[in-house]
Design a protein around this motif. Structure first.
Motif, PDB file in Angstrom:
ATOM      1  N   ARG A  40       0.836  -1.198   0.000  1.00 37.66           N
ATOM      2  CA  ARG A  40       0.000   0.000   0.000  1.00 37.66           C
ATOM      3  C   ARG A  40       0.877   1.256   0.000  1.00 37.66           C
ATOM      4  N   GLN A  41       1.897   1.275   0.848  1.00 35.40           N
ATOM      5  CA  GLN A  41       2.786   2.425   0.915  1.00 35.40           C
ATOM      6  C   GLN A  41       3.505   2.651  -0.405  1.00 35.40           C
ATOM      7  N   SER A  84       0.860   3.854  -3.117  1.00 32.63           N
ATOM      8  CA  SER A  84       0.279   5.170  -2.838  1.00 32.63           C
ATOM      9  C   SER A  84       1.130   6.300  -3.412  1.00 32.63           C
ATOM     10  N   THR A 137      -0.061  10.623  -5.487  1.00 29.35           N
ATOM     11  CA  THR A 137       0.108  11.892  -4.787  1.00 29.35           C
ATOM     12  C   THR A 137      -0.485  13.025  -5.616  1.00 29.35           C
ATOM     13  N   ILE A 177      -7.412   3.360  -2.742  1.00 28.80           N
ATOM     14  CA  ILE A 177      -6.139   4.035  -2.965  1.00 28.80           C
ATOM     15  C   ILE A 177      -6.205   5.014  -4.130  1.00 28.80           C
TER      16      ILE A 177
END
Length: 501
Positions: free
Chosen positions: A132-133, A136, A140, A445
């Motif tokens: 997920r990190q 993501s 942005t 997301i």
């Protein structure tokens, strides 16, 4: 005769066993929706026989009059006790405040199906967190403005040209929305995430769209696989369901294998860098890891985004006064320019209101669930709201469709009214009663990208065309019972009339 008595005794024993199972909530004093002790399906029979959509099922459970004003309601996923959470504050606890006690989604894939088990929505927390990190970083606000939006503008121009070709020299024409919206969303996805010049709108066809639609074609095995993944997750190792079809999985593997190092960072490129940097024993080292994420991103965005654009155009066609006001705003924004800057598009107040209202009626996530993972042995207490402790492993479901169509929070809930989201009225919206993309760490997301895609598509269509209902337009939307996402069961036809701003 003995055989007959044995059969009758077996049936009676099974019925008594089910009756005891279905007494779970009654024994604990929790309001619940009863299930027939003659059926092992719990409250899912309509869904399992494809008589109701996922979204409608959970909306129906949420809105059942027998629930009264109960904050949580029990029901049964086969014989497993589950909760429908109806109170905004408890919803906040489950999704956000007490996330550590609800770390996972309930559904699960078989570890023998790595293409399914590795995907972000189905991965369990210890695997999900790092993926997920990593992913993501693709979403942005700075990257959307500087990298993604210029590419999306190219697809928006293709969308205009697609409609111009369809109308040729005619002043108006009745068109189906489905294929146009699907070509638009798959073109956007292919360009942004795989660095592919898909060109579906230019050619009128797309291999990416074809492969995606093949995956969504319903057959008995596919229905069984999905039901196991979503409602019998503990049985996946025994029943071995497949999330992706063999052909679709191979297509995504080939796409990753043939992917060229692009000048810009796309999804595949980002995941390749992540895979190189992670530890040697990390699950993302699996050879199917990148293909699995690439495959789920296309599926997650394809059906929700294309259907949402169609629903929005449908509501605007039925509300000419709203459409007129929106087109006036767009006329002033476009001026003599053929495109809008990212900042201008995002700042248009009425377009934002229209899209927010469309997402209220047709949320990107019709429902979400969480599995109780409380570190406490007895589970997670709902005190002081409800005198009940959610035991570890129990699923809690939130019907976003039900919540966002509840007249308690949304007067005249089925009316399309963008004024609900006027700046001066937003403060009156009760927190957690509007969560079209879910909420908390597991929230969608790509929610901002999905909204940007919707705004851009609507703006470029209405720049050139007035849309209106016709004799082929359905009087109301029925959700497809064969689709996991919210999708119209009937094709939506509208009349497109040339009317340049």
């Amino acid at each position: 005769m003995l055989l007959l008595w044995l059969v009758l005794l077996t049936i009676l024993t099974f019925k008594l066993w089910l009756k005891r199972k279905y007494a779970y909530f009654r024994n604990r004093g929790i309001p619940y929706l009863p299930a027939s002790s003659w059926s092992p399906m719990g409250n899912l029979s309509q869904l399992l026989f494809l008589r109701i959509s996922f979204g409608d099922l959970f909306r129906k459970l949420y809105a059942d009059a027998r629930c009264g004003q109960a904050k949580v309601v029990g029901f049964f996923v086969f014989q497993t006790p589950a909760l429908i959470v109806r109170d905004p504050e408890i919803i906040r606890q489950v999704l956000i405040k007490n996330f550590n006690s609800f770390l996972n989604r309930y559904e699960s894939a078989d570890v023998g199906d790595p293409m399914g088990a590795l995907t972000l929505p189905l991965a369990k927390y210890h695997h999900w967190k790092e993926s997920r990190q990593c992913m993501s970083q693709l979403f942005t606000s700075g990257r959307m403005r500087e990298v993604l939006y210029p590419q999306m503008l190219d697809v928006a121009i293709d969308l205009e040209n697609y409609l111009n070709k369809k109308l040729r020299n005619r002043p108006d024409r009745v068109l189906p929305l489905g294929r146009m919206c699907q070509l638009y969303t798959t073109d956007v996805t292919g360009n942004l995430f795989y660095s592919l010049d898909v060109g579906g709108l230019r050619r009128g066809r797309s291999q990416l769209l074809q492969k995606t639609k093949e995956l969504f074609k319903t057959n008995p095995r596919k229905v069984l696989d999905f039901m196991i993944v979503f409602f019998l997750p503990k049985w996946t190792s025994l029943l071995t369901p497949k999330v992706f079809s063999k052909d679709y999985a191979q297509y995504m593997k080939d796409l990753v294998k043939e992917h060229q190092e692009p000048q810009k960072v796309d999804l595949i490129n980002q995941l390749q860098h992540f895979q190189i940097s992670c530890s040697s024993n990390h699950y993302s080292k699996h050879p199917d890891f990148i293909a699995s994420q690439a495959g789920i991103v296309l599926l997650a965005g394809f059906e929700t985004s294309s259907a949402l654009m169609g629903f929005t155009l449908y509501e605007l066609a039925k509300a000419p006064d709203i459409q007129m006001r929106l087109r006036k705003e767009l006329c002033e924004a476009f001026g003599s320019s053929s495109t809008l800057s990212y900042e201008t598009l995002m700042a248009l107040p009425y377009l934002k209101m229209v899209c927010s209202e469309a997402l209220r009626l047709y949320p990107a996530a019709a429902f979400v669930n969480r599995e109780c993972t409380s570190p406490e042995p007895e589970g997670f207490s709902l005190q002081p709201h409800v005198d009940f402790v959610v035991p570890p492993g129990m699923p809690a479901y939130i019907s976003i469709l039900g919540l966002q169509r509840d007249e308690k929070y949304w007067p005249d809930p089925y009316r399309f009214d963008p004024e609900r989201f006027a700046p001066e009225r937003i403060k009156d919206i009760i927190p957690m009663t509007y969560i079209p993309f879910g909420a908390g760490p597991h929230g969608c997301i790509g929610n901002r990208l999905g909204l940007l895609q919707l705004k851009l598509g609507i703006a470029h269509i209405l720049k050139l065309y007035w849309v209106e209902v016709c004799e082929r337009t359905v009087s109301q939307i029925r959700f497809n019972p064969k689709s996991f996402m919210l999708e119209s069961q009937d094709e939506i036809y509208l009349r497109f009339c040339r009317d340049n701003l």
